[in-house]
Structure formats: structure tokens, C-alpha cells
Enzyme design. Structure first.
Site, PDB file in Angstrom:
ATOM      1  CB  CYS A   7      -1.054  -0.072   1.021  1.00  0.00           C
ATOM      2  SG  CYS A   7      -0.323   0.268   2.663  1.00  0.00           S
ATOM      3  CG  ASN A  10       4.400  -1.795   5.251  1.00  0.00           C
ATOM      4  OD1 ASN A  10       5.538  -1.930   5.439  1.00  0.00           O
ATOM      5  ND2 ASN A  10       3.281  -2.715   5.035  1.00  0.00           N
ATOM      6  CB  CYS A  12      -3.785   2.060   7.091  1.00  0.00           C
ATOM      7  SG  CYS A  12      -3.463   3.245   8.000  1.00  0.00           S
ATOM      8  NE  ARG A  13      -4.517   1.464   1.657  1.00  0.00           N
ATOM      9  CZ  ARG A  13      -4.224   2.375   0.606  1.00  0.00           C
ATOM     10  NH1 ARG A  13      -5.210   2.014  -0.318  1.00  0.00           N
ATOM     11  NH2 ARG A  13      -3.294   2.776   0.759  1.00  0.00           N
ATOM     12  CB  SER A  14       0.255  -3.593   2.840  1.00  0.00           C
ATOM     13  OG  SER A  14       1.030  -2.568   3.697  1.00  0.00           O
ATOM     14  CG  ASP A 123      -5.208   5.768   2.481  1.00  0.00           C
ATOM     15  OD1 ASP A 123      -5.545   5.414   3.724  1.00  0.00           O
ATOM     16  OD2 ASP A 123      -4.466   6.654   1.906  1.00  0.00           O
TER      17      ASP A 123
END
Ligand code: 4NP
Length: 150
Positions: A7, A10, A12-14, A123
């Protein structure tokens, strides 16, 4: 199978994607390597965002061993699959690919659930939709395992 989740930050999402997929493959006894990285370097060395840590914990997954790192061109050789969250991540990573094989490794993660739909994982940094992100990544992890562990 070696999978890299990517993401922007690195944080939040990934990290959630890494934690969820690792948890599932461990439970299934699959010998997969799962890692994550960001296309931006602002948060290198940091823990995942506290909101990602919290939503993962709610579902019984501990992601506090993770630290943010920056995506590097060598990742395009080291991994079999580079799974990105949105179009910006896709173009930032594909721009660094030097061969067709490297380019083919880069895919939007939600295309495993909704093929060719170009669905993104939004995001959550400013709008707090961490629960939605968790649900999308949970679905994607199940689809990935179904696809590659046949
Ligand atoms: P991520 O979220 O890409 O899912 O880790 C973000 C984290 C930090 C920022 C943007 C997105 N930021 O602008 O610092």
C-alpha cells in the site's frame, strides 16, 4: 507461494493484509511467505497504525510484530505475487518493473474476489473505515488461498 502486500504507507492496509493472510495460511498449514511494504517511505520502521492493530486484534490477529518498510525493485524478483490495494500503488510498483514477468506479478488484490473489476481497497487513514478494509482483505485472502492451494 511468496506474497508481498503493498500500500502507500505500509501502516494501515498492507499490514492488515499481511496479518490476515499469514493467520489463514498458518491455520491451514500452508508453507507460504507473506510480507508487506509501502510505496512511500514516511513511516519506515513504525508499527502499524493503532486502528489497524485494533481491528486485527478484534478478529484474534496480532500484527504488532510488524514494522513498516519501503518497497524496493528487488521485491519484484523475490516474490511470486505483488498485491496492491489501489491504482496509485499499482502504477507506482509497475513503473519499477523491468520485465513482463515482473509486471505480471503485480495485481490489484481485490481482482481475486471480483475478477477484472478494478475494485480497490480504499485508504482508511483519514476516513477511519478500518472495518471495511478488514472485510475486503479477509475476502481477498480466502479467494487467494482458494486460487493457489488447489
Ligand atoms: P496505508 O495508509 O497506505 O494503508 O498504510 C496510509 C498511511 C499513511 C498515509 C497515507 C495512507 N500518510 O499520508 O501518511
Amino acid at each position: 507461494m511468496k506474497v508481498l502486500m503493498v500500500c502507500l504507507g505500509n501502516i494501515c492496509r498492507s499490514p492488515l493484509a499481511e496479518g490476515i493472510l499469514k493467520h489463514k495460511v498458518q491455520n491451514l498449514g500452508l508453507d507460504w511467505l507473506v510480507d508487506s511494504a509501502g510505496t512511500g517511505s514516511w513511516h519506515v520502521g513504525e508499527l502499524p497504525d493503532r486502528r489497524s492493530i485494533a481491528v486485527a486484534k478484534k478478529y484474534g490477529i496480532d500484527i504488532t510484530d510488524q514494522r513498516a518498510r519501503h518497497f524496493k525493485p528487488k521485491d519484484l524478483d523475490a516474490f511470486d505475487l505483488i498485491l496492491v490495494m489501489d491504482r496509485d500503488n499499482y502504477s507506482d510498483v509497475v513503473r519499477q518493473a523491468k520485465t513482463e514477468l515482473q509486471k505480471e506479478k503485480v495485481q490489484l488484490i481485490m481482482n481475486f474476489v471480483y475478477p477484472n473489476s478494478q475494485t480497490i481497497v480504499p485508504d482508511p487513514y483519514y476516513d477511519n473505515r478500518f472495518e471495511l478494509v478488514y472485510e475486503l482483505l479477509n475476502e481477498a485472502s480466502d479467494a487467494l488461498i482458494a486460487h493457489y492451494s488447489k
